[in-house]
Design a protein around this motif. Structure first.
Motif, PDB file in Angstrom:
ATOM      1  N   TYR A   1      39.745  19.972 -40.559  1.00 39.18           N
ATOM      2  CA  TYR A   1      39.965  20.643 -41.593  1.00 39.18           C
ATOM      3  C   TYR A   1      40.086  20.138 -42.870  1.00 39.18           C
ATOM      4  O   TYR A   1      40.388  19.026 -42.969  1.00 39.18           O
ATOM      5  CB  TYR A   1      41.374  21.681 -40.999  1.00 39.18           C
ATOM      6  CG  TYR A   1      41.320  22.405 -39.927  1.00 39.18           C
ATOM      7  CD1 TYR A   1      41.555  22.335 -38.461  1.00 39.18           C
ATOM      8  CD2 TYR A   1      41.064  24.030 -40.281  1.00 39.18           C
ATOM      9  CE1 TYR A   1      41.421  23.207 -37.772  1.00 39.18           C
ATOM     10  CE2 TYR A   1      41.058  24.805 -39.192  1.00 39.18           C
ATOM     11  CZ  TYR A   1      41.305  24.470 -37.861  1.00 39.18           C
ATOM     12  OH  TYR A   1      41.386  25.381 -36.975  1.00 39.18           O
TER      13      TYR A   1
ATOM     14  N   GLN B   1      42.167  20.983 -46.451  1.00 43.77           N
ATOM     15  CA  GLN B   1      43.345  21.739 -47.172  1.00 43.77           C
ATOM     16  C   GLN B   1      43.254  21.769 -48.539  1.00 43.77           C
ATOM     17  O   GLN B   1      43.180  20.615 -49.144  1.00 43.77           O
ATOM     18  CB  GLN B   1      44.639  21.402 -46.859  1.00 43.77           C
ATOM     19  CG  GLN B   1      45.735  22.236 -47.105  1.00 43.77           C
ATOM     20  CD  GLN B   1      47.084  21.522 -46.775  1.00 43.77           C
ATOM     21  OE1 GLN B   1      47.279  20.330 -46.963  1.00 43.77           O
ATOM     22  NE2 GLN B   1      48.122  22.226 -46.197  1.00 43.77           N
TER      23      GLN B   1
ATOM     24  N   PHE C   1      42.539  17.157 -42.453  1.00 45.95           N
ATOM     25  CA  PHE C   1      43.278  17.088 -41.267  1.00 45.95           C
ATOM     26  C   PHE C   1      42.604  17.208 -40.158  1.00 45.95           C
ATOM     27  O   PHE C   1      41.760  18.040 -40.083  1.00 45.95           O
ATOM     28  CB  PHE C   1      44.484  18.162 -41.186  1.00 45.95           C
ATOM     29  CG  PHE C   1      45.444  18.288 -42.431  1.00 45.95           C
ATOM     30  CD1 PHE C   1      45.568  18.613 -43.549  1.00 45.95           C
ATOM     31  CD2 PHE C   1      46.712  17.509 -41.984  1.00 45.95           C
ATOM     32  CE1 PHE C   1      46.424  18.607 -44.565  1.00 45.95           C
ATOM     33  CE2 PHE C   1      47.593  17.235 -43.024  1.00 45.95           C
ATOM     34  CZ  PHE C   1      47.513  18.019 -44.166  1.00 45.95           C
TER      35      PHE C   1
ATOM     36  N   PHE D   1      48.395  18.493 -35.179  1.00 43.07           N
ATOM     37  CA  PHE D   1      47.795  17.998 -36.343  1.00 43.07           C
ATOM     38  C   PHE D   1      48.175  16.533 -36.671  1.00 43.07           C
ATOM     39  O   PHE D   1      49.173  15.959 -36.375  1.00 43.07           O
ATOM     40  CB  PHE D   1      48.201  18.733 -37.484  1.00 43.07           C
ATOM     41  CG  PHE D   1      47.332  20.116 -37.692  1.00 43.07           C
ATOM     42  CD1 PHE D   1      47.982  21.257 -36.987  1.00 43.07           C
ATOM     43  CD2 PHE D   1      46.343  20.339 -38.355  1.00 43.07           C
ATOM     44  CE1 PHE D   1      47.180  22.401 -36.818  1.00 43.07           C
ATOM     45  CE2 PHE D   1      45.531  21.495 -38.451  1.00 43.07           C
ATOM     46  CZ  PHE D   1      46.145  22.331 -37.764  1.00 43.07           C
ATOM     47  N   GLY D   2      47.198  15.621 -37.140  1.00 46.93           N
ATOM     48  CA  GLY D   2      47.301  14.421 -37.790  1.00 46.93           C
ATOM     49  C   GLY D   2      48.181  14.381 -39.073  1.00 46.93           C
ATOM     50  O   GLY D   2      48.576  15.672 -39.507  1.00 46.93           O
ATOM     51  N   GLU D   3      48.513  13.448 -39.672  1.00 47.55           N
ATOM     52  CA  GLU D   3      49.339  13.308 -41.072  1.00 47.55           C
ATOM     53  C   GLU D   3      48.152  13.721 -41.976  1.00 47.55           C
ATOM     54  O   GLU D   3      49.037  13.773 -43.480  1.00 47.55           O
ATOM     55  CB  GLU D   3      49.830  12.034 -41.080  1.00 47.55           C
ATOM     56  CG  GLU D   3      50.906  11.676 -39.854  1.00 47.55           C
ATOM     57  CD  GLU D   3      51.670  10.553 -40.046  1.00 47.55           C
ATOM     58  OE1 GLU D   3      52.890  10.438 -40.504  1.00 47.55           O
ATOM     59  OE2 GLU D   3      51.160   9.566 -39.745  1.00 47.55           O
TER      60      GLU D   3
ATOM     61  N   GLN E   1      55.782  16.036 -43.781  1.00 45.46           N
ATOM     62  CA  GLN E   1      55.775  16.261 -42.118  1.00 45.46           C
ATOM     63  C   GLN E   1      54.320  16.978 -41.834  1.00 45.46           C
ATOM     64  O   GLN E   1      53.740  17.456 -42.682  1.00 45.46           O
ATOM     65  CB  GLN E   1      56.626  17.208 -41.622  1.00 45.46           C
ATOM     66  CG  GLN E   1      58.185  16.460 -41.896  1.00 45.46           C
ATOM     67  CD  GLN E   1      59.433  17.187 -40.920  1.00 45.46           C
ATOM     68  OE1 GLN E   1      59.001  17.816 -39.982  1.00 45.46           O
ATOM     69  NE2 GLN E   1      60.528  17.326 -41.493  1.00 45.46           N
ATOM     70  N   ARG E   2      54.042  16.778 -40.626  1.00 41.90           N
ATOM     71  CA  ARG E   2      52.910  17.310 -39.997  1.00 41.90           C
ATOM     72  C   ARG E   2      52.761  18.805 -39.951  1.00 41.90           C
ATOM     73  O   ARG E   2      53.995  19.491 -39.776  1.00 41.90           O
ATOM     74  CB  ARG E   2      52.392  16.760 -38.904  1.00 41.90           C
ATOM     75  CG  ARG E   2      52.263  15.193 -38.727  1.00 41.90           C
ATOM     76  CD  ARG E   2      52.020  14.733 -37.381  1.00 41.90           C
ATOM     77  NE  ARG E   2      52.068  13.322 -37.134  1.00 41.90           N
ATOM     78  CZ  ARG E   2      51.261  12.652 -36.636  1.00 41.90           C
ATOM     79  NH1 ARG E   2      50.254  13.262 -35.982  1.00 41.90           N
ATOM     80  NH2 ARG E   2      51.471  11.357 -36.582  1.00 41.90           N
ATOM     81  N   LEU E   3      51.823  19.463 -40.094  1.00 38.29           N
ATOM     82  CA  LEU E   3      51.797  20.827 -40.009  1.00 38.29           C
ATOM     83  C   LEU E   3      51.790  21.076 -38.314  1.00 38.29           C
ATOM     84  O   LEU E   3      51.444  20.377 -37.514  1.00 38.29           O
ATOM     85  CB  LEU E   3      50.387  21.371 -40.064  1.00 38.29           C
ATOM     86  CG  LEU E   3      50.025  22.805 -40.334  1.00 38.29           C
ATOM     87  CD1 LEU E   3      50.703  23.401 -41.338  1.00 38.29           C
ATOM     88  CD2 LEU E   3      48.543  23.032 -40.404  1.00 38.29           C
TER      89      LEU E   3
ATOM     90  N   TYR F   1      51.715  29.044 -42.736  1.00 39.62           N
ATOM     91  CA  TYR F   1      50.518  29.518 -42.728  1.00 39.62           C
ATOM     92  C   TYR F   1      50.210  30.381 -41.469  1.00 39.62           C
ATOM     93  O   TYR F   1      50.825  30.013 -40.381  1.00 39.62           O
ATOM     94  CB  TYR F   1      49.467  28.289 -42.397  1.00 39.62           C
ATOM     95  CG  TYR F   1      49.246  27.340 -43.494  1.00 39.62           C
ATOM     96  CD1 TYR F   1      49.723  26.188 -43.608  1.00 39.62           C
ATOM     97  CD2 TYR F   1      48.278  27.721 -44.448  1.00 39.62           C
ATOM     98  CE1 TYR F   1      49.698  25.450 -44.623  1.00 39.62           C
ATOM     99  CE2 TYR F   1      47.758  27.010 -45.426  1.00 39.62           C
ATOM    100  CZ  TYR F   1      48.443  25.920 -45.616  1.00 39.62           C
ATOM    101  OH  TYR F   1      48.424  24.911 -46.635  1.00 39.62           O
TER     102      TYR F   1
END
Lengths: 114, 108
Positions: free
Chosen positions: A35, A37, A90, A105-107, B42-44, B86
């Motif tokens: 993705y 953002q 992401f 998700f990754g960072e 922080q991560r989603l 989201y």
């Protein structure tokens, strides 16, 4: 946190250069996603994979390609970077058990194209 | 077409006030809807999903098929709730379609 790492985390490049972002997972999940953002656009799907060598396009795939030669790695390539591809990218993974829909998700990888 | 709309870019409230983050969706089938949250640095991460009807960190969300909405609510906001939220719709192949996000700012 799920075992998912992205590299590089930050990259600055020039217009016209190729860029590859790597997503690596240790969860053996089937599905992997890229993705981007952007403010005002939220997260938009670029490409996804539903297995080794099985990939498909998302809603904003133009200018991007992907490869998945192993379960654990999903690469996103910008063949010739443009300024419009400046974004935070992401990677996400999912194991599609019915009804979960949960993505991990990754960072994120922040890419700046000058 | 699958679409998720979050009309508010920013929602600013005081601590202890009620919060409602709006989400509307467009989907021809039976929707699977989620709220994801991204705290600073922080991560989603998944906050809640409609199918489990759970309450996480005091947040709830009810799916209203008639109004095609899945608004996120909390009766008393806390400063630690400040984050980006989201709303997401699950399409085929587990492809989540996300809204544009709402930034919640809770002031003391």
């Amino acid at each position: 946190d799920a075992g998912i790492t992205q590299s590089p985390r930050h990259k600055v490049t020039e217009t016209g250069t190729p860029v590859t972002l790597r997503c690596h997972q240790t969860e053996n999940h089937r599905y992997m996603y890229w993705y981007r953002q952007d403010p005002g656009h939220g997260l938009r799907l670029i490409h996804y994979s539903y297995g080794v060598k099985d990939t498909d396009k998302g809603e904003v795939s133009d200018g991007y390609s992907v490869s998945r030669s192993k379960t654990e790695d999903f690469l996103l390539t910008l063949e010739s970077a443009t300024s419009s591809q400046t974004s935070v990218y992401f990677c996400a993974i999912s194991e599609a058990r019915a009804g979960t829909g949960e993505l991990f998700f990754g960072e994120g990888s922040r890419l700046t194209v000058l | 077409a699958q679409r998720v709309t979050q009309p508010e870019k920013l929602l600013s409230v005081f601590k202890g006030a009620p919060v409602e983050l709006k989400c509307n969706y467009s989907y021809s089938g039976s929707p699977e809807l989620f709220w994801y949250v991204q705290y600073s640095r922080q991560r989603l991460q998944l906050l809640l999903r409609h199918i489990s009807r759970e309450s996480i960190k005091g947040f709830t969300a009810d799916l209203n098929k008639g109004e095609t909405s899945f608004h996120l609510k909390k009766p008393f906001a806390q400063e630690e709730d400040s984050a980006m939220y989201y709303c997401a719709l699950n399409g085929s192949f587990q492809k989540l379609v996300f809204g544009t996000g709402t930034r919640l700012l809770v002031s003391p």
